[in-house]
Structures are given as C-alpha cells and as structure tokens.
Design a protein around this motif. Structure first.
Motif, PDB file in Angstrom:
ATOM      1  N   GLU A  46       0.824  -1.225   0.000  1.00 21.58           N
ATOM      2  CA  GLU A  46       0.000   0.000   0.000  1.00 21.58           C
ATOM      3  C   GLU A  46       0.854   1.269   0.000  1.00 21.58           C
ATOM      4  N   ASN A  47       0.226   2.378  -0.436  1.00 21.39           N
ATOM      5  CA  ASN A  47       0.832   3.707  -0.276  1.00 21.39           C
ATOM      6  C   ASN A  47       0.116   4.426   0.860  1.00 21.39           C
ATOM      7  N   LEU A  48       0.888   5.153   1.668  1.00 20.61           N
ATOM      8  CA  LEU A  48       0.278   5.819   2.826  1.00 20.61           C
ATOM      9  C   LEU A  48      -0.812   6.795   2.384  1.00 20.61           C
ATOM     10  N   GLU A  49      -0.589   7.473   1.239  1.00 17.38           N
ATOM     11  CA  GLU A  49      -1.586   8.459   0.809  1.00 17.38           C
ATOM     12  C   GLU A  49      -2.940   7.797   0.491  1.00 17.38           C
ATOM     13  N   ASP A  50      -2.901   6.530   0.067  1.00 17.59           N
ATOM     14  CA  ASP A  50      -4.165   5.827  -0.198  1.00 17.59           C
ATOM     15  C   ASP A  50      -4.874   5.468   1.110  1.00 17.59           C
ATOM     16  N   LEU A  51      -4.107   5.010   2.098  1.00 18.54           N
ATOM     17  CA  LEU A  51      -4.724   4.728   3.406  1.00 18.54           C
ATOM     18  C   LEU A  51      -5.312   6.010   3.983  1.00 18.54           C
ATOM     19  N   ALA A  52      -4.563   7.105   3.861  1.00 20.33           N
ATOM     20  CA  ALA A  52      -5.011   8.396   4.405  1.00 20.33           C
ATOM     21  C   ALA A  52      -6.314   8.836   3.725  1.00 20.33           C
ATOM     22  N   SER A  53      -6.371   8.693   2.400  1.00 21.55           N
ATOM     23  CA  SER A  53      -7.570   9.129   1.664  1.00 21.55           C
ATOM     24  C   SER A  53      -8.760   8.244   1.995  1.00 21.55           C
ATOM     25  N   THR A  54      -8.521   6.941   2.165  1.00 28.25           N
ATOM     26  CA  THR A  54      -9.614   6.034   2.533  1.00 28.25           C
ATOM     27  C   THR A  54     -10.170   6.421   3.906  1.00 28.25           C
ATOM     28  N   ASN A  80       6.531  10.201   5.126  1.00 27.66           N
ATOM     29  CA  ASN A  80       5.935   9.425   4.037  1.00 27.66           C
ATOM     30  C   ASN A  80       6.902   9.558   2.866  1.00 27.66           C
ATOM     31  N   GLU A  81       6.593   8.916   1.754  1.00 28.52           N
ATOM     32  CA  GLU A  81       7.570   8.879   0.665  1.00 28.52           C
ATOM     33  C   GLU A  81       7.840  10.254   0.049  1.00 28.52           C
ATOM     34  N   TYR A  82       6.857  11.133   0.132  1.00 24.96           N
ATOM     35  CA  TYR A  82       7.046  12.489  -0.407  1.00 24.96           C
ATOM     36  C   TYR A  82       7.641  13.408   0.650  1.00 24.96           C
ATOM     37  N   LEU A  87       1.572  15.848   2.663  1.00 24.92           N
ATOM     38  CA  LEU A  87       0.599  14.768   2.456  1.00 24.92           C
ATOM     39  C   LEU A  87      -0.825  15.315   2.343  1.00 24.92           C
ATOM     40  N   GLY A  88      -1.105  16.410   3.054  1.00 34.45           N
ATOM     41  CA  GLY A  88      -2.444  17.010   3.000  1.00 34.45           C
ATOM     42  C   GLY A  88      -2.825  17.420   1.586  1.00 34.45           C
ATOM     43  N   CYS A  89      -1.850  17.911   0.815  1.00 35.69           N
ATOM     44  CA  CYS A  89      -2.127  18.312  -0.580  1.00 35.69           C
ATOM     45  C   CYS A  89      -2.526  17.090  -1.409  1.00 35.69           C
ATOM     46  N   ILE A  90      -1.839  15.989  -1.173  1.00 33.73           N
ATOM     47  CA  ILE A  90      -2.114  14.768  -1.945  1.00 33.73           C
ATOM     48  C   ILE A  90      -3.494  14.225  -1.575  1.00 33.73           C
ATOM     49  N   ILE A  91      -3.800  14.254  -0.282  1.00 34.25           N
ATOM     50  CA  ILE A  91      -5.117  13.783   0.178  1.00 34.25           C
ATOM     51  C   ILE A  91      -6.213  14.658  -0.437  1.00 34.25           C
ATOM     52  N   GLN A  92      -5.990  15.973  -0.459  1.00 40.31           N
ATOM     53  CA  GLN A  92      -6.992  16.892  -1.025  1.00 40.31           C
ATOM     54  C   GLN A  92      -7.370  16.464  -2.437  1.00 40.31           C
ATOM     55  N   GLY A  93      -6.345  16.179  -3.265  1.00 38.85           N
ATOM     56  CA  GLY A  93      -6.610  15.766  -4.646  1.00 38.85           C
ATOM     57  C   GLY A  93      -7.335  14.429  -4.714  1.00 38.85           C
ATOM     58  N   LYS A  94      -6.910  13.496  -3.876  1.00 39.19           N
ATOM     59  CA  LYS A  94      -7.490  12.143  -3.935  1.00 39.19           C
ATOM     60  C   LYS A  94      -8.949  12.104  -3.510  1.00 39.19           C
ATOM     61  N   LEU A 131     -11.512  18.796   8.077  1.00 40.30           N
ATOM     62  CA  LEU A 131     -11.127  17.377   8.044  1.00 40.30           C
ATOM     63  C   LEU A 131      -9.743  17.232   8.654  1.00 40.30           C
ATOM     64  N   ILE A 132      -9.639  16.364   9.656  1.00 40.10           N
ATOM     65  CA  ILE A 132      -8.329  16.059  10.249  1.00 40.10           C
ATOM     66  C   ILE A 132      -7.959  14.639   9.816  1.00 40.10           C
ATOM     67  N   VAL A 133      -6.778  14.488   9.234  1.00 43.78           N
ATOM     68  CA  VAL A 133      -6.301  13.149   8.844  1.00 43.78           C
ATOM     69  C   VAL A 133      -4.929  12.929   9.475  1.00 43.78           C
ATOM     70  N   CYS A 134      -4.801  11.849  10.224  1.00 41.95           N
ATOM     71  CA  CYS A 134      -3.515  11.480  10.821  1.00 41.95           C
ATOM     72  C   CYS A 134      -3.061  10.201  10.130  1.00 41.95           C
TER      73      CYS A 134
END
Ligand code: ACO
Length: 317
Positions: A46-54, A80-82, A87-94, A131-134
């Motif tokens: 898995e990628n962390l950004e996918d877990l975060a978006s889920t 994370n890898e980036y 990571l918040g920017c990536i989650i926003q898009g996803k 939205l808070i994502v950890c």
C-alpha cells in the motif's frame, strides 16, 4: 467544535510477534509482557496516501459531508515517501476537495494539536467543516534489527470531521525539547558545498526515558485539563489514550484511580501507530457503537519532541 464523523484505514498485512521471532532475538512472551502488543499492521504494497484518503472518505461519509463541504484539511504526518508536497495536498486531490491544507508534524500527539488548530479556525474563520487526517508509517522509520524499538510500531490512518459546536471542554498542549529520548535523522542530498558530516539510520529511542516521560507528562496533562474543565476523573466516561504500551496506560489508570473498563485498548492488534492512534481508536469505538451521546471523553497523547497534549471532549454525534 464537535466531531461529526470518524474514519480509519489499515494495511492488510498482519505481522504477529511470532513472525518477528523469525528475524529478531525476541519472543511473543517478552513483547506481550512488556508492551501488550500481539500483532501490528505493516505497509507492504500500500501507499500511505491511499490509506489516508480512505480514512478521510470514511470520516466524511460518516459525517454526511461532501468534498465541496470541507473547508480546510489538517494532516498530521511524521514521514511518508514524499518530502514535498505535504501529504495534506495529496489527500486533497485524492478525495476531490478544493480547500486549503496544512501539514503538521507533532509526532504521536498530532491529533490533539490538530483539534486545537481546528477549534481556533472554526472560532475565528469563515469555516464550517474541517477534516483532520492522521496518517503514519513508522514501520519505514525503524531499524528492523533493533528489537527494542521495531516491535512497538504499526502503520495506519485515522480521520475525523469536525464542525462548529461546544464539545471541547478543555485542551492543553506542551512541548519539552528532549530530542535524545526519541529521534530519527536522515541524510539529505549532497551538495558541492557541504563540509559537515551527516548521519542516517532508523529511529533511536531510549525506551525507559520515553516511558517515564510519557507517564509523568500524561498525568500532569490529565490533571490540568480536569481542573480547566472543572470536573473530576470520576466524571470521565472513557479515557481514549495514545496506544503505545499497555503498561503506560495502566500507570495512568492507576493515577486517576478509575476502572479498567474506562480505558479502551486496541494496541494489542495494531501496536503504536503514532498520531493515527487516537483517531483510529475513536473510529473503532464509534463504529463498534461503544460511544453514547453526552459521554465525556478524555484524550491524551505523547510523542517525540517531547510533545504532549490532552483534551476533554463531549461526544455528541
Ligand atoms: N525482545 C527481547 N528482549 C528485549 C527486547 C525484545 N524485543 N527489547 C529489549 N530487550 C531486552 C533488552 O536488551 C534488555 O536486556 P538486558 O537486560 O540484557 O540489557 C531487557 O530486554 C530489558 O530492556 P528494557 O529496555 O529495560 O525493557 P523495558 O521493560 O524498559 O521495556 C520498552 C522496553 C517496551 C521499549 C519500554 O521501555 C517502553 O515501552 N518504553 C516506551 C516506548 C514508547 O512508548 N515509545 C514510543 C512513544 S512516542 C511515540 O509514540 C512516537
């Protein structure tokens, strides 16, 4: 503010203590006795950004809000890898949101820091839903040959949607600079101008120092927030504590002299998932129908820094 939705996501790979015995000089008995951890989830494919978006989408669904209705995203993440973007920017898009985002790195205390920021933003800005994502992957920070640290951690994402309300009764944040207790350094890209030596490697932790700091700071925080809210330990229905080590939780339980049933635990299955620990546990409780409207929750966490924080929250979802 008030919490109106929770979500979480975990990697599929279950790593049991017995699996660790295959490459570490350790035992299930040692790990369970010293920590209470039986297994943890570790990122493989898995990628962390996918877990975060889920986790984020699950919290939004639980809250009944659409991506357009999210006014701000706070993402708590240590690594994370980036390196960039946050990571918040990536989650926003996803998740299809269009609002501004902010990343914070307050180690395991990130969720409490994020709640405090959300409370201030909701009070002072024209915002309705935050939205808070950890999202954390400590497994990628460990030296997997160091049996005293790698056995403790797992990977996960936890999320919450908060809106305007009056449920936050008290909150306290602290930082006491104690880098040597728990840190990780990494080598950056070399330059033609660099003359200093840099070090690289996994997490370095003085477990006993962290243990003592964790117990003493949590006890202080809990005492303070109870005083700020004008209530006693008996008035708290559930102590939703950072899931690092069951012995730390028991020491805090001993201090507040409350029944063990008030201290939900999931670290036996997931280990320490850093700042995702409290929101993912809240989500487990919420989805398991373990939270009743009007109940008083005390949240308390500690992490590298040394950062600590606690708050008292009425559950009104
Ligand atoms: N398996 C077997 N033996 C081990 C292991 C292992 N996995 N790890 C350490 N040992 C050994 C040590 O080498 C030591 O052996 P020795 O006596 O021959 O030197 C012995 O066990 C005792 O080690 P201690 O460090 O004294 O063990 P302790 O009871 O303190 O437990 C632990 C260690 C579990 C790390 C504990 O100190 C702890 O939980 N500390 C808090 C850690 C923590 O919560 N960190 C994260 C918080 S911040 C955040 O969440 C980012």
């Amino acid at each position: 503010m008030r919490i109106i939705g929770t979500g979480s996501a975990r990697p599929s790979l279950v790593v049991t203590n017995a699996m660790l015995e295959n490459f570490l000089d350790t035992s299930d008995e040692w790990i369970v006795t010293r920590t209470g951890i039986h297994e943890r989830r570790v990122i493989s494919s898995e990628n962390l950004e996918d877990l975060a978006s889920t986790a984020a989408l699950r919290a939004m669904e639980d809250a009944g809000v659409t991506p357009e209705q999210i006014d701000f995203i706070i993402c708590s993440n240590v690594v994370n890898e980036y390196v960039t973007p946050g990571l918040g920017c990536i989650i926003q898009g996803k998740i299809g949101a269009t609002c501004p985002t902010m990343d914070i790195n307050c180690a395991c205390t990130g969720f409490i820091y994020a709640l405090d920021i959300a409370e201030s933003y909701l009070a002072t800005k024209d915002m309705k839903n935050i939205l808070i994502v950890c999202a954390e992957e400590p497994s990628r920070m460990m030296n997997w040959k160091d049996r005293s640290s790698c056995i403790l951690f797992g990977d996960a994402a936890g999320a919450a949607v908060v809106t305007k309300g009056d449920d936050l009764k008290a909150i306290r944040l602290s930082t006491h600079c104690k880098v040597e207790a728990l840190y990780q350094k990494r080598k950056l890209q070399p330059t033609p101008f660099l003359t200093k030596e840099e070090s690289d490697g996994g997490v370095v932790m003085n477990g006993q120092d962290v243990f003592k700091l964790a117990v003493s700071s949590s006890i202080k925080d809990i005492d303070k927030v109870l005083g700020m809210a004008g209530i006693t330990a008996d008035d708290i229905d559930l102590y939703v504590l950072h899931q690092a080590n069951v012995r730390i939780i028991e020491a805090i339980q001993h201090f507040v002299k409350q029944d063990r049933s008030k201290f939900p635990v999931n670290l036996n299955k997931y280990g320490n998932v850093s700042s995702a620990s409290i929101p993912a546990l809240l989500d487990d409780l919420n989805r398991g129908n373990k939270l009743r409207t009007g109940e008083m929750l005390l949240l308390s966490a500690f992490g590298a820094g040394f950062t600590t924080g606690a708050c008292i929250l009425r559950w009104s979802k």
